[in-house]
Design a protein around this motif. Structure first.
Motif, PDB file in Angstrom:
ATOM      1  N   ASP A  58      42.889 -24.560 -33.220  1.00 21.79           N
ATOM      2  CA  ASP A  58      41.753 -24.919 -32.421  1.00 21.79           C
ATOM      3  C   ASP A  58      41.132 -26.179 -33.222  1.00 21.79           C
ATOM      4  OD1 ASP A  58      40.919 -23.666 -34.676  1.00 21.79           O
ATOM      5  OD2 ASP A  58      38.875 -23.022 -34.001  1.00 21.79           O
ATOM      6  N   GLN A 106      38.903 -35.617 -43.299  1.00 16.36           N
ATOM      7  CA  GLN A 106      38.878 -34.332 -42.590  1.00 16.36           C
ATOM      8  C   GLN A 106      38.482 -33.222 -43.614  1.00 16.36           C
ATOM      9  OE1 GLN A 106      43.216 -34.784 -41.429  1.00 16.36           O
ATOM     10  NE2 GLN A 106      43.004 -32.476 -41.824  1.00 16.36           N
ATOM     11  N   GLY A 107      38.448 -31.834 -43.010  1.00 11.48           N
ATOM     12  CA  GLY A 107      37.979 -30.908 -44.261  1.00 11.48           C
ATOM     13  C   GLY A 107      38.836 -30.819 -45.420  1.00 11.48           C
ATOM     14  N   ARG A 108      39.902 -30.951 -45.461  1.00  9.56           N
ATOM     15  CA  ARG A 108      40.605 -30.739 -46.672  1.00  9.56           C
ATOM     16  C   ARG A 108      40.305 -32.098 -47.749  1.00  9.56           C
ATOM     17  NH1 ARG A 108      46.282 -30.296 -43.542  1.00  9.56           N
ATOM     18  NH2 ARG A 108      44.716 -29.587 -42.211  1.00  9.56           N
ATOM     19  N   PHE A 131      40.704 -20.248 -47.912  1.00  7.87           N
ATOM     20  CA  PHE A 131      41.554 -21.229 -46.798  1.00  7.87           C
ATOM     21  C   PHE A 131      42.669 -21.741 -47.435  1.00  7.87           C
ATOM     22  CE2 PHE A 131      42.397 -24.238 -43.895  1.00  7.87           C
ATOM     23  CZ  PHE A 131      42.854 -23.519 -42.720  1.00  7.87           C
ATOM     24  N   ARG A 187      32.020 -19.857 -52.981  1.00 12.06           N
ATOM     25  CA  ARG A 187      32.151 -20.653 -51.710  1.00 12.06           C
ATOM     26  C   ARG A 187      32.095 -19.465 -50.492  1.00 12.06           C
ATOM     27  NH1 ARG A 187      36.819 -20.770 -48.622  1.00 12.06           N
ATOM     28  NH2 ARG A 187      37.150 -22.205 -47.135  1.00 12.06           N
ATOM     29  N   GLU A 189      32.815 -19.070 -46.657  1.00 13.36           N
ATOM     30  CA  GLU A 189      33.434 -19.628 -45.415  1.00 13.36           C
ATOM     31  C   GLU A 189      32.855 -19.060 -44.297  1.00 13.36           C
ATOM     32  OE1 GLU A 189      37.674 -20.257 -45.727  1.00 13.36           O
ATOM     33  OE2 GLU A 189      37.802 -19.619 -43.655  1.00 13.36           O
ATOM     34  N   ASN A 193      38.168 -17.909 -41.680  1.00 14.29           N
ATOM     35  CA  ASN A 193      39.335 -18.164 -40.888  1.00 14.29           C
ATOM     36  C   ASN A 193      40.712 -17.082 -41.080  1.00 14.29           C
ATOM     37  OD1 ASN A 193      41.733 -19.296 -39.698  1.00 14.29           O
ATOM     38  ND2 ASN A 193      40.987 -21.351 -40.230  1.00 14.29           N
ATOM     39  N   ASP A 222      31.495 -23.562 -46.333  1.00 18.47           N
ATOM     40  CA  ASP A 222      32.337 -24.012 -45.709  1.00 18.47           C
ATOM     41  C   ASP A 222      32.140 -24.127 -44.316  1.00 18.47           C
ATOM     42  OD1 ASP A 222      34.467 -24.810 -43.799  1.00 18.47           O
ATOM     43  OD2 ASP A 222      36.392 -24.313 -45.318  1.00 18.47           O
ATOM     44  N   SER A 224      33.152 -25.517 -41.247  1.00 19.27           N
ATOM     45  CA  SER A 224      33.888 -25.805 -40.183  1.00 19.27           C
ATOM     46  C   SER A 224      33.533 -25.012 -39.182  1.00 19.27           C
ATOM     47  CB  SER A 224      35.419 -25.781 -40.862  1.00 19.27           C
ATOM     48  OG  SER A 224      35.523 -26.379 -42.002  1.00 19.27           O
ATOM     49  N   LEU A 225      33.327 -23.718 -39.192  1.00 18.73           N
ATOM     50  CA  LEU A 225      33.208 -23.128 -37.788  1.00 18.73           C
ATOM     51  C   LEU A 225      31.612 -22.471 -37.873  1.00 18.73           C
ATOM     52  CD1 LEU A 225      36.666 -21.508 -38.352  1.00 18.73           C
ATOM     53  CD2 LEU A 225      35.839 -22.152 -36.054  1.00 18.73           C
ATOM     54  N   SER A 262      34.920 -29.367 -41.602  1.00 20.58           N
ATOM     55  CA  SER A 262      36.017 -30.335 -41.001  1.00 20.58           C
ATOM     56  C   SER A 262      35.334 -30.613 -39.635  1.00 20.58           C
ATOM     57  CB  SER A 262      37.125 -29.256 -40.698  1.00 20.58           C
ATOM     58  OG  SER A 262      38.086 -29.752 -39.589  1.00 20.58           O
ATOM     59  N   ARG A 264      36.546 -30.856 -37.106  1.00 21.98           N
ATOM     60  CA  ARG A 264      37.771 -30.817 -35.914  1.00 21.98           C
ATOM     61  C   ARG A 264      37.444 -29.378 -35.159  1.00 21.98           C
ATOM     62  NH1 ARG A 264      42.290 -34.082 -36.923  1.00 21.98           N
ATOM     63  NH2 ARG A 264      43.675 -32.548 -35.951  1.00 21.98           N
ATOM     64  N   LYS A 265      36.597 -28.485 -35.469  1.00 21.70           N
ATOM     65  CA  LYS A 265      36.400 -27.511 -35.059  1.00 21.70           C
ATOM     66  C   LYS A 265      35.030 -27.185 -34.223  1.00 21.70           C
ATOM     67  CE  LYS A 265      39.542 -25.106 -37.618  1.00 21.70           C
ATOM     68  NZ  LYS A 265      40.538 -24.063 -37.590  1.00 21.70           N
ATOM     69  N   MET A 386      50.716 -19.304 -34.643  1.00 23.79           N
ATOM     70  CA  MET A 386      50.709 -19.933 -35.859  1.00 23.79           C
ATOM     71  C   MET A 386      50.803 -18.655 -36.709  1.00 23.79           C
ATOM     72  SD  MET A 386      47.991 -21.925 -38.431  1.00 23.79           S
ATOM     73  CE  MET A 386      47.877 -23.350 -37.466  1.00 23.79           C
ATOM     74  N   ARG A 410      48.102 -16.033 -35.287  1.00 31.53           N
ATOM     75  CA  ARG A 410      46.956 -16.504 -34.642  1.00 31.53           C
ATOM     76  C   ARG A 410      47.388 -17.213 -33.496  1.00 31.53           C
ATOM     77  NH1 ARG A 410      43.620 -20.969 -37.617  1.00 31.53           N
ATOM     78  NH2 ARG A 410      44.975 -22.373 -36.896  1.00 31.53           N
TER      79      ARG A 410
HETATM   80  N1  F0G Z   1      38.116 -24.945 -43.816  1.00 30.14           N
HETATM   81  C1  F0G Z   1      38.425 -24.090 -42.783  1.00 30.14           C
HETATM   82  C2  F0G Z   1      37.716 -22.756 -42.600  1.00 30.14           C
HETATM   83  C3  F0G Z   1      39.543 -24.563 -42.029  1.00 30.14           C
HETATM   84  O1  F0G Z   1      39.786 -23.677 -40.857  1.00 30.14           O
HETATM   85  C4  F0G Z   1      40.181 -25.487 -42.061  1.00 30.14           C
HETATM   86  C5  F0G Z   1      41.102 -26.074 -41.377  1.00 30.14           C
HETATM   87  C6  F0G Z   1      39.877 -26.541 -43.284  1.00 30.14           C
HETATM   88  C7  F0G Z   1      38.760 -26.076 -44.084  1.00 30.14           C
HETATM   89  C8  F0G Z   1      40.370 -27.777 -43.440  1.00 30.14           C
HETATM   90  O2  F0G Z   1      39.983 -28.740 -42.354  1.00 30.14           O
HETATM   91  O3  F0G Z   1      42.138 -29.337 -41.326  1.00 30.14           O
HETATM   92  O4  F0G Z   1      40.026 -30.789 -41.059  1.00 30.14           O
HETATM   93  O5  F0G Z   1      41.639 -30.474 -42.955  1.00 30.14           O
HETATM   94  N2  F0G Z   1      41.916 -25.255 -40.504  1.00 30.14           N
HETATM   95  C9  F0G Z   1      42.900 -25.610 -39.489  1.00 30.14           C
HETATM   96  C10 F0G Z   1      43.354 -24.512 -38.851  1.00 30.14           C
HETATM   97  C11 F0G Z   1      43.985 -26.301 -39.961  1.00 30.14           C
HETATM   98  O6  F0G Z   1      44.383 -24.710 -38.127  1.00 30.14           O
HETATM   99  O7  F0G Z   1      42.786 -23.339 -39.066  1.00 30.14           O
HETATM  100  P1  F0G Z   1      40.950 -29.908 -41.990  1.00 30.14           P
END
Ligand code: F0G
Length: 481
Positions: A58, A106-108, A131, A187, A189, A193, A222, A224-225, A262, A264-265, A386, A410
């Motif tokens: 996602d 991005q997140g990483r 993660f 940390r 999260e 995930n 974290d 991201s979500l 991230s 992206r979510k 995945m 997943r």
């Molecule tokens: N932290 C969490 C909780 C994530 O789910 C992800 C990425 C990252 C950090 C890293 O972020 O991809 O922007 O560099 N999760 C993706 C996934 C890769 O498919 O679950 P990112």
């Protein structure tokens, strides 16, 4: 939003209309067979053209809103002092309640910056659960990750609503045993995930933060979500029913010293950021941004994506949007459960997770049951998920394989991207596969990369089991889809 039908069923209701679509392709069975072989039985290596429903992730695959799309047209490409970045800062301040914003691609990339600044050789990072990318960066800087997830978090089938909680007794013990000065940070999260997108409660986050404060240890969340975790707090935790998603998010962010995410979510764009109210932390990290990411007002992101995150962050606090993924996932998980397929429960916030250890118990962990199942799901649905199991664990420095706590496949449900009939199709074909599960066998390595091996590693099927699977499937469905 969920609605109750007259026959008692509850279904998710899309609170949006579709304006733009992308045509998708359901390849023939022969084409799927050659595609998965060419991909080394690794769904990461399939070409998008060969995939019907892309449930790999996602991340960066959500449907953006019209407002996000239009914001991209007015982005300011200035190298320094971009107006787009100012809008992002304002969104973070208004929504998360955090003053200082550090952009990263991005997140990483955020994880890299944090590890570089705070992780020293021999130090520990305590987390509810690791993660993949987080752990890789911490390990690369010589740190070790201690996972203190609550007992329920390691159980795939459960009714515990907050499986992402940290075990507080283990936290106190770990700090005392390892010495607070050796703990780089703690940390948490959000919507954890790797255990199936499971949330932590506000109560647990506050307790963790309190313990950390007493010991003088930095806390990191974290995010991201984040909107999904807030949605679960609102819908599952007593006392939060009447609070808005925005208030819950701000309350969460106020518990920690810094957040990263991230983009992206939850914010449905691409990119990432770190945010804090501490000028000290801000000044420690900021000088690394021009070295690794780009100038401090774009951090490696396109200014278009910065605009989209700025809008996405404001939109993610709308209850209908915060719940848009979670409610579809709940429908999918419940449907699979009804059909007897072993899935992670309760439903989480980023996808449906199939428990491969219960689906294909005859495959030993070091023949990668979850990867084999992901490949089999591709063969019978043309869609990809995945692996989240032992293949996603890297070897120890001595070359030993490490079994994962869980063997999951997943099937991510990107927000606002799929329809209920597509989920019905997936559930039906996966139920067929479950009935014919003996046909699935393990995988073995052909080409194994040294780090984050699941991304680009290549494998082969043991004894070519996919032929019998395809033949049995064809006998029932023809070469149909
Ligand atoms: N932290 C969490 C909780 C994530 O789910 C992800 C990425 C990252 C950090 C890293 O972020 O991809 O922007 O560099 N999760 C993706 C996934 C890769 O498919 O679950 P990112």
């Amino acid at each position: 939003m969920e609605v109750k039908l007259s026959d008692g069923r509850i279904i998710p209701m899309e609170m949006h209309k579709i304006k733009i679509v992308q045509q998708t392709n359901l390849a023939s069975l022969e084409d799927r067979k050659s595609a998965i072989r060419n991909a080394g039985f690794n769904t990461f290596l399939l070409r998008s053209h060969d995939v019907f429903l892309d449930m790999l992730t996602d991340s960066g695959t959500n449907a953006m809103s019209d407002n996000q799309q239009s914001s991209m047209l007015v982005s300011d490409d200035a190298y320094a002092g971009s107006e787009s970045f100012s809008k992002l800062e304002k969104s973070v301040q208004d929504i998360l309640g955090l003053q200082y914003v550090i952009p990263a691609h991005q997140g990483r990339a955020c994880e890299h910056l944090l590890s570089r600044v705070f992780v020293k050789p021999g130090s520990f990072v305590i987390t509810n659960y690791h993660f993949t990318t987080t752990k890789a960066h911490i390990n690369l800087y010589g740190g070790e990750v201690l996972e203190l997830i609550s007992e329920a978090g390691r159980e795939t089938a459960s009714t515990v609503q907050f499986k992402g909680n940290m075990d507080l007794d283990m936290l106190r013990d770990a700090i005392e045993k390892n010495g607070k000065e050796n703990i780089a940070f703690i940390r948490m999260e959000a919507t954890t995930n790797l255990i199936g997108g499971q949330p932590f409660s506000m109560e647990n986050l506050k307790a963790v933060s309190e313990i950390a404060k007493n010991f003088g240890i930095m806390t990191v969340m974290d995010c991201s979500l984040i909107s999904e975790n807030a949605y679960f707090i609102k819908t599952r935790e007593a006392g939060f029913e009447d609070k808005s998603i925005k208030d819950i998010i701000q309350e969460m962010a106020a518990q920690v010293d810094l957040i990263y995410m991230s983009g992206r979510k939850s914010t449905m764009a691409r990119g990432g950021l770190i945010a804090t109210n501490s000028p000290k932390i801000y000044r420690e990290i900021l000088p690394l941004v021009p070295v690794y990411e780009g100038f401090i007002t774009y951090g490696g992101m396109s200014t278009k994506e910065i605009e989209a995150i700025a809008v996405g962050m404001r939109e993610m606090v709308d209850l209908d949007i915060a719940g848009s993924g979670a409610e579809f996932i709940k429908f999918f998980v419940n449907r699979l459960e009804e059909l007897g397929v072993p899935v992670v429960t309760p439903p989480g916030g980023l996808g449906c997770h199939i428990d491969a250890s219960r689906f294909v118990p005859h495959i030993p962990w070091n023949e990668y049951p979850a990867s084999a199942l992901a490949a089999a799901i591709y063969l019978v649905t043309g869609s990809r998920g995945m692996e989240r199991g032992s293949l996603s664990m890297d070897r120890t420095p001595d070359g030993e394989e490490v079994p994962s706590d869980m063997e999951l496949v997943r099937l991510a449900v990107p927000r606002r991207t799929f329809t209920l009939s597509q989920l019905e199709f997936m559930a039906d074909r996966i139920a067929w596969l479950h009935k014919n599960r003996e046909l699935i066998q393990g995988l073995r390595w052909v080409d194994e990369p040294p780090v984050l091996r699941f991304f680009i590693g290549r494998l082969d099927s043991i004894d070519g089991w996919e032929d019998a699977l395809i033949n049995t499937f064809t006998a029932e469905f023809g070469d149909s889809r």
